[in-house]
Design a protein around this motif. Structure first.
Motif, short mmCIF file in Angstrom:
data_model
loop_
_atom_site.label_atom_id
_atom_site.label_comp_id
_atom_site.label_asym_id
_atom_site.label_seq_id
_atom_site.Cartn_x
_atom_site.Cartn_y
_atom_site.Cartn_z
N LYS A 119 -31.93 -1.70 5.87
CA LYS A 119 -32.63 -0.46 5.49
C LYS A 119 -32.50 0.60 6.58
CE LYS A 119 -37.36 0.95 4.00
NZ LYS A 119 -36.99 2.26 3.69
N THR A 128 -28.92 1.90 6.76
CA THR A 128 -28.66 2.73 5.58
C THR A 128 -29.30 4.10 5.72
OG1 THR A 128 -28.55 0.77 4.18
CG2 THR A 128 -28.91 2.86 3.06
N GLU A 129 -30.54 4.13 6.20
CA GLU A 129 -31.22 5.41 6.40
C GLU A 129 -30.50 6.28 7.42
OE1 GLU A 129 -35.28 4.40 7.35
OE2 GLU A 129 -35.77 3.94 5.25
N HIS A 130 -30.01 5.67 8.50
CA HIS A 130 -29.28 6.43 9.51
C HIS A 130 -27.97 6.99 8.94
CE1 HIS A 130 -31.42 4.19 13.05
NE2 HIS A 130 -32.25 4.91 12.33
N THR A 174 -27.21 7.46 5.70
CA THR A 174 -27.52 8.43 4.65
C THR A 174 -27.96 9.76 5.25
OG1 THR A 174 -28.17 6.62 3.19
CG2 THR A 174 -28.89 8.82 2.56
N GLY A 175 -28.74 9.70 6.33
CA GLY A 175 -29.17 10.92 7.02
C GLY A 175 -27.98 11.70 7.55
N HIS A 181 -26.53 -1.84 0.74
CA HIS A 181 -27.93 -1.59 0.47
C HIS A 181 -28.17 -1.35 -1.03
CE1 HIS A 181 -32.04 -0.71 1.51
NE2 HIS A 181 -31.99 0.43 0.85
#
Length: 196
Positions: A164, A167-169, A171-172, A191
């Motif tokens: 998670k 993925t957030e890094h 996607t950002g 993810h």
């Protein structure tokens, strides 16, 4: 208990630097300690494994994945073992040149390439499994079944959380217009696959 004392002894041998404010105490840093154990458990570091076959960690991980889940695609190996596609591709190339695996097309979709062990690969895989089972028995002898169950559950939670976070890094960065390298795009795909 002895191994825990040895870890504490190593911890006490190193003093945190006074040159920086708030340095990380790596002996109390969970991700770092997981990486330390992971380094020790790399199969190619174990001489008993190297006597069976002297392969790099990536080839060992890939041949074990193929043997355990064949027929399997390279993409599924990457997802299952959390390896990037390039690493799997290089391992497949090496294992194929050693005649331990073969690539074939799915009967219903010729574009999908699957991997399976050859007779030579099956023989190596079985020897590896026998040795790995002995290693596992030795390593697990220091914990109870309840501790093992808790450890497996805890590692699964950490794996999900790490996925998670990564993925957030990624996607950002994508939202900021940064062109992501292939391994970062792969993390996003993993993810999505895990959560659908």
């Amino acid at each position: 208990m002895k191994s825990y004392r040895q870890t504490r002894k190593r911890k006490n041998a190193f003093s945190l630097t006074e040159k920086l404010e708030q340095p990380i105490d790596l002996y109390d840093h969970l991700p770092f300690q997981v990486a330390v154990v992971s380094n020790l458990l790399q199969l190619n570091r174990d001489f008993s494994i190297r006597q069976i076959i002297d392969l790099d960690p990536r080839e060992l991980r890939v041949i074990l994945n193929i043997g355990s889940y064949m027929p399997i695609s390279s993409a599924d190996i990457a997802y299952q073992a959390r390896l990037d596609a390039y690493t799997v591709s290089r391992a497949v190339k090496t294992l194929k040149s050693l005649e331990m695996i073969e690539v074939f097309s799915r009967s219903d979709n010729k574009k999908v390439k699957l991997l399976r062990l050859t007779e030579k690969g099956h023989e190596v895989y079985q020897k590896l499994v026998d040795e790995i089972n002995q290693r596992t028995e030795f390593l697990e002898s220091v914990i109870t079944q309840e501790e093992k169950a808790l450890l497996m559950e805890t590692l699964a939670k950490i794996e999900d959380r790490a996925e998670k976070m990564l993925t957030e890094h990624a996607t950002g960065a994508l939202k900021k217009g940064i062109n992501l390298p292939a391994d970062q795009k792969e993390i996003i795909r993993w993810h999505k696959k895990s959560n659908h």
